[in-house]
Design an enzyme around this catalytic site. Structure first.
Site, mmCIF file in Angstrom:
data_model
loop_
_atom_site.group_PDB
_atom_site.id
_atom_site.type_symbol
_atom_site.label_atom_id
_atom_site.label_comp_id
_atom_site.label_asym_id
_atom_site.label_seq_id
_atom_site.Cartn_x
_atom_site.Cartn_y
_atom_site.Cartn_z
ATOM 1 N N LYS A 38 0.824 -1.211 0.000
ATOM 2 C CA LYS A 38 0.000 0.000 0.000
ATOM 3 C C LYS A 38 0.859 1.262 0.000
ATOM 4 O O LYS A 38 0.525 2.249 -0.666
ATOM 5 C CB LYS A 38 -0.952 -0.004 1.200
ATOM 6 N N ASN A 41 2.382 1.589 -3.549
ATOM 7 C CA ASN A 41 1.316 1.928 -4.498
ATOM 8 C C ASN A 41 0.931 3.400 -4.397
ATOM 9 O O ASN A 41 0.769 4.106 -5.402
ATOM 10 C CB ASN A 41 0.067 1.083 -4.228
ATOM 11 N N GLY A 248 -8.077 1.962 -4.212
ATOM 12 C CA GLY A 248 -8.016 2.813 -3.026
ATOM 13 C C GLY A 248 -6.670 3.479 -2.868
ATOM 14 O O GLY A 248 -6.582 4.652 -2.468
ATOM 15 N N ASP A 249 -5.597 2.758 -3.181
ATOM 16 C CA ASP A 249 -4.261 3.346 -3.082
ATOM 17 C C ASP A 249 -4.079 4.465 -4.103
ATOM 18 O O ASP A 249 -3.465 5.495 -3.807
ATOM 19 C CB ASP A 249 -3.198 2.272 -3.292
#
Length: 299
Positions: A38, A41, A248-249
């Site tokens: 995450k 990213n 989302g990232d």
């Protein structure tokens, strides 16, 4: 400038017709190894959005380390502050079904060795008004130290409370901007199965009590935020998703970049939502993150 303190992984991705139930074995199709994590990213997304980005974290001394950093290197993310530690680089095992939904297991590896000293060093090199982007794939102690140090220096903090941990609510109280999906927000609100109206009421109540900017991503329904006393909504794109990994990232990285560039909050929010939608049109996390040109064309 944006600093990302967070995880760096290799993603091992298998495509399956459907996600298995507990104890079930299903047959897979395509398989790929892709750089992920995450933190990485989000750093790549912020860089592709056009910001100067520094990545702080750790990789192992193994065969995955260089590959995990490949996309960040090629994009021009600053990596001088990364540590190499004994042991394995973080790994994510990802299953993606025919509709684009996914199931993920993360093995922290080197990410689990990031501590409060790493956090302090990362923030020491920042200036007031810089942006610090955090997630929950590194130890809570490191995030806690980073949030505390950032506040003392006037650094603006964005905390994505994913993956959801028992420390999420306490850490969220210390951030300037909190980003959550629907399930994660329900943990903050202390209430489950929120409908749209109730969610927005709870969002504004928490915002009024904390004066934080609170953002809830809603998948195909876009995003809603409480910011400076106002409820702000933004839509993404109407798409048929191929793979939702990394959406989302991408949103987080693009939001940080928009704010770093001085965009008005509603414009930065909408741009981030569109970028997240575009990510769902390709397989994988980092390979799917759009460039600023892609997002501008979609807008």
């Amino acid at each position: 400038m944006i600093t990302v303190l967070g995880s760096i992984n290799m993603d091992l991705v298998a495509n399956v017709d459907r996600l298995p139930a507990a104890g079930e074995t299903v047959s897979g199709g395509a398989f790929a190894t892709l750089a992920g994590g995450k933190g990485a990213n989000q750093a790549l997304a912020a860089r592709r959005a056009g910001s100067t980005v520094q990545m702080r974290g750790a990789v192992g001394r193994d065969q995955f380390a260089d590959s995990a950093l490949g996309s960040l290197n090629r994009a021009g993310v600053k990596l001088a502050g990364l540590r190499k530690v004994e042991g394995a680089t973080g790994t994510a095992l990802i299953l993606v079904d025919g509709t684009g939904e996914n199931m993920i297991a993360v093995v922290p590896g080197a990410n689990g060795k990031i501590g409060d000293v790493d956090a302090a060093v990362a923030v020491d090199e920042m200036s007031g008004g810089d942006y610090l982007l955090l997630q929950l794939e590194i130890p809570a102690a490191a995030n806690r130290a980073a949030l505390r140090k950032a506040r003392s220096k006037g650094v603006v903090t964005l905390l994505n409370i994913a993956p959801l941990t028992n420390d999420a609510a306490a850490l969220a109280q210390q951030a300037d901007i909190v980003i959550a999906n629907e399930t994660e927000f329900e943990r903050l609100a202390g209430q489950s199965d929120l409908d749209t109206a109730t969610r927005e009421i709870k969002l504004m109540e928490l915002h009024a009590a904390s004066n934080q900017t609170l953002i809830v991503t809603l998948g195909a329904d876009g995003v809603v935020a409480a910011h400076e006393g106002t409820l702000v909504r933004a839509n993404g794109l109407a798409i048929d998703p191929v793979d939702t990994v990394g959406a989302g990232d991408t949103f987080c990285g693009y939001l940080a970049s928009g704010l770093d560039k001085g965009m008005a909050f509603d414009i930065a929010l909408h741009r981030a939502a569109v970028a997240g939608s575009l990510t769902c049109l390709k397989s994988g996390a980092q390979p799917a993150i759009p460039t600023d040109r892609d997002v501008q064309a979609a807008l």
